[in-house]
Design a protein around this motif. Structure first.
Motif, mmCIF file in Angstrom:
data_model
loop_
_atom_site.group_PDB
_atom_site.id
_atom_site.type_symbol
_atom_site.label_atom_id
_atom_site.label_comp_id
_atom_site.label_asym_id
_atom_site.label_seq_id
_atom_site.Cartn_x
_atom_site.Cartn_y
_atom_site.Cartn_z
ATOM 1 N N UNK A 24 0.852 -1.179 0.000
ATOM 2 C CA UNK A 24 0.000 0.000 0.000
ATOM 3 C C UNK A 24 0.892 1.235 0.000
ATOM 4 N N UNK A 25 0.904 1.930 -1.111
ATOM 5 C CA UNK A 25 1.802 3.076 -1.248
ATOM 6 C C UNK A 25 1.459 4.202 -0.292
ATOM 7 N N UNK A 26 0.261 4.143 0.301
ATOM 8 C CA UNK A 26 -0.142 5.187 1.232
ATOM 9 C C UNK A 26 0.410 4.920 2.637
ATOM 10 N N UNK A 27 0.952 3.721 2.867
ATOM 11 C CA UNK A 27 1.455 3.384 4.187
ATOM 12 C C UNK A 27 2.968 3.324 4.165
ATOM 13 N N UNK A 28 3.586 3.804 5.246
ATOM 14 C CA UNK A 28 5.038 3.780 5.346
ATOM 15 C C UNK A 28 5.542 2.346 5.383
ATOM 16 N N UNK A 29 6.739 2.138 4.868
ATOM 17 C CA UNK A 29 7.330 0.806 4.884
ATOM 18 C C UNK A 29 7.590 0.383 6.324
ATOM 19 N N UNK A 30 7.231 -0.849 6.662
ATOM 20 C CA UNK A 30 7.371 -1.303 8.027
ATOM 21 C C UNK A 30 7.745 -2.774 8.076
ATOM 22 N N UNK A 31 8.297 -3.184 9.203
ATOM 23 C CA UNK A 31 8.592 -4.579 9.494
ATOM 24 C C UNK A 31 8.090 -4.872 10.896
ATOM 25 N N UNK A 32 7.589 -6.086 11.076
ATOM 26 C CA UNK A 32 7.085 -6.477 12.390
ATOM 27 C C UNK A 32 7.860 -7.687 12.908
ATOM 28 N N UNK A 33 8.208 -7.623 14.195
ATOM 29 C CA UNK A 33 8.989 -8.660 14.842
ATOM 30 C C UNK A 33 8.215 -9.233 16.031
ATOM 31 N N UNK A 34 8.496 -10.495 16.354
ATOM 32 C CA UNK A 34 7.877 -11.106 17.517
ATOM 33 C C UNK A 34 8.802 -12.092 18.197
ATOM 34 N N UNK A 35 8.454 -12.433 19.415
ATOM 35 C CA UNK A 35 9.206 -13.404 20.210
ATOM 36 C C UNK A 35 8.204 -14.234 21.007
ATOM 37 N N UNK A 36 8.484 -15.548 21.145
ATOM 38 C CA UNK A 36 7.617 -16.386 21.972
ATOM 39 C C UNK A 36 8.402 -17.567 22.531
ATOM 40 N N UNK A 37 8.307 -17.759 23.847
ATOM 41 C CA UNK A 37 8.812 -18.963 24.497
ATOM 42 C C UNK A 37 7.704 -20.013 24.398
ATOM 43 N N UNK A 38 7.908 -21.023 23.535
ATOM 44 C CA UNK A 38 6.838 -21.984 23.238
ATOM 45 C C UNK A 38 6.779 -23.146 24.227
ATOM 46 N N UNK A 39 7.800 -23.285 25.086
ATOM 47 C CA UNK A 39 7.777 -24.247 26.201
ATOM 48 C C UNK A 39 7.770 -25.713 25.769
ATOM 49 N N UNK A 40 8.260 -26.009 24.567
ATOM 50 C CA UNK A 40 8.261 -27.393 24.105
ATOM 51 C C UNK A 40 9.448 -28.194 24.642
ATOM 52 N N UNK A 41 10.637 -27.640 24.572
ATOM 53 C CA UNK A 41 11.838 -28.379 24.973
ATOM 54 C C UNK A 41 12.797 -27.467 25.740
ATOM 55 N N UNK A 42 12.494 -27.200 27.014
ATOM 56 C CA UNK A 42 13.398 -26.369 27.809
ATOM 57 C C UNK A 42 14.758 -27.044 27.967
ATOM 58 N N UNK A 43 15.841 -26.279 28.003
ATOM 59 C CA UNK A 43 17.154 -26.880 28.235
ATOM 60 C C UNK A 43 17.171 -27.649 29.554
ATOM 61 N N UNK A 44 17.849 -28.782 29.551
ATOM 62 C CA UNK A 44 18.011 -29.620 30.742
ATOM 63 C C UNK A 44 16.691 -30.205 31.239
ATOM 64 N N UNK A 45 15.665 -30.217 30.440
ATOM 65 C CA UNK A 45 14.378 -30.770 30.843
ATOM 66 C C UNK A 45 13.881 -31.739 29.779
ATOM 67 N N UNK A 46 12.974 -32.593 30.173
ATOM 68 C CA UNK A 46 12.401 -33.552 29.239
ATOM 69 C C UNK A 46 11.520 -32.840 28.234
ATOM 70 N N UNK A 47 11.609 -33.227 26.970
ATOM 71 C CA UNK A 47 10.810 -32.592 25.913
ATOM 72 C C UNK A 47 9.326 -32.855 26.134
ATOM 73 N N UNK A 48 8.518 -31.848 25.826
ATOM 74 C CA UNK A 48 7.065 -31.976 25.900
ATOM 75 C C UNK A 48 6.461 -32.121 24.502
ATOM 76 N N UNK A 49 7.323 -32.427 23.534
ATOM 77 C CA UNK A 49 6.859 -32.561 22.159
ATOM 78 C C UNK A 49 6.004 -33.803 21.973
ATOM 79 N N UNK A 50 4.742 -33.598 21.623
ATOM 80 C CA UNK A 50 3.832 -34.689 21.272
ATOM 81 C C UNK A 50 2.802 -34.112 20.305
ATOM 82 N N UNK A 51 2.041 -34.943 19.602
ATOM 83 C CA UNK A 51 1.119 -34.417 18.582
ATOM 84 C C UNK A 51 0.171 -33.343 19.099
#
Length: 326
Positions: A24-51
């Motif tokens: 959209x030429x009427x809108x300034x150029x932008x970028x969006x960033x995000x972060x999320x701790x998903x809690x699947x495989x914490x270091x030194x802990x058993x993985x919680x990965x399952x379907x």
């Protein structure tokens, strides 16, 4: 062409431009960033990965990426196996994922980056770490992000600092913060654009962020010393979004920040996940932080998941936007 057809085509055009604001030429150029701790495989802990957990996490990831039009979403507490499962969920979309998970000492880096391949390209630059008394402290991982439209370059630093569970965590987090400031000082003096994001296991007012990293909430200080100070917009996330009054007397939960757990002092909500900016985003370059977009995503689904003790989700994603304007 009939008036009705013209209106229908106009509405379609408007909808298209609203859904794809980068063109959209009427809108300034932008970028969006995000972060999320998903809690699947914490270091030194058993993985919680399952379907079931993979489906839950992937649903949130896809919704966050598309609804908020993110160019980059970094995640932590993932393993290479988790990344493979997430990659399958992203098939058929412009989003790609790159794993930066690997062992270091007795622990491991546990991050990955999902990015819109039509918007940016990413590459790993280096891992930052310290070795006090033969220990390994993970400072962060430096990722280069190239904006494909403008060819501008950003340095993205991904951090997952030591937990608050162990008493040694505070000193280790401070060492990580000091090390990160030292590692980025030359970048800031060279006017490079730096975005630091992560699960710091620290609040914005804790000494590791405020004194160690020199990440402040004061616009004027950052504008005066843009090559010496970081700006942290997530001070604003410390308070609940809702302001209490008598109509809320029966309300049980007042979410704030990004993470819920009861600490020894009795607080339930904490602002541990943050996105922090080098000083040149606050008025001394063509790229500017759009501070109103810096927030934790407290959707009903996410809040209910955090309050559900059977759910693996215990962090909210955090997002922000930068805008280019001369």
């Amino acid at each position: 062409m009939s008036v009705e057809m013209h209106i229908q085509r106009s509405n379609v055009s408007i909808l298209f431009l609203e859904n794809y604001p980068l063109i959209n030429s009427m809108r300034l150029h932008h970028l969006k960033f995000g972060w999320w701790n998903v809690s699947l495989s914490p270091p030194r802990s058993k993985s919680k990965g399952n379907p079931e957990n993979y489906q839950t996490v992937c649903n949130v990831l896809i919704d966050t990426l598309t609804t908020h039009e993110l160019s980059v979403l970094a995640i932590c507490e993932v393993s290479s196996a988790d990344v493979n499962e997430i990659e399958r969920c992203l098939e058929g979309t412009p989003f790609k994922i790159q794993s930066f998970d690997h062992d270091v000492g007795q622990t491991r880096y546990d991050t990955a980056v999902i990015y819109n391949s039509l918007s940016v390209e990413i590459s790993h630059i280096e891992d930052l770490k310290r070795f006090p008394r033969d220990q390994v402290i993970k400072i962060g991982q430096v990722i280069q992000v190239v904006d494909l439209r403008e060819k501008d370059i950003f340095k993205l630093v991904l951090c997952h600092w030591p937990s608050r569970v162990n008493t040694s965590g505070e000193s280790r987090r401070y060492l990580a913060a000091e090390g990160l400031y030292h590692a980025t000082s030359d970048m800031m003096r060279n006017n490079e654009h730096i975005i630091v994001m992560g699960d710091f296991n620290s609040s914005p007012y804790d000494r590791e962020l405020l004194d160690g990293l020199k990440a402040t909430r004061c616009h004027e200080a950052v504008r005066k010393h843009p090559t010496e100070l970081f700006y942290n917009p997530f001070w604003r996330a410390l308070s609940p979004k809702e302001i209490y009054n008598y109509t809320m007397k029966d309300k049980k939960h007042f979410p704030s920040g990004s993470h819920r757990y009861k600490d020894p002092y009795g607080e339930y909500w904490h602002t541990f996940d943050q996105i922090i900016f080098s000083g040149n985003f606050i008025g001394s370059s063509v790229w500017h932080l759009n501070e109103s977009t810096a927030t934790a995503l407290s959707t009903d689904l996410l809040i209910s998941s955090i309050l559900d003790k059977s759910s693996i989700i215990d962090h909210l994603p955090v997002v922000c936007e930068i805008i280019k304007h001369p």
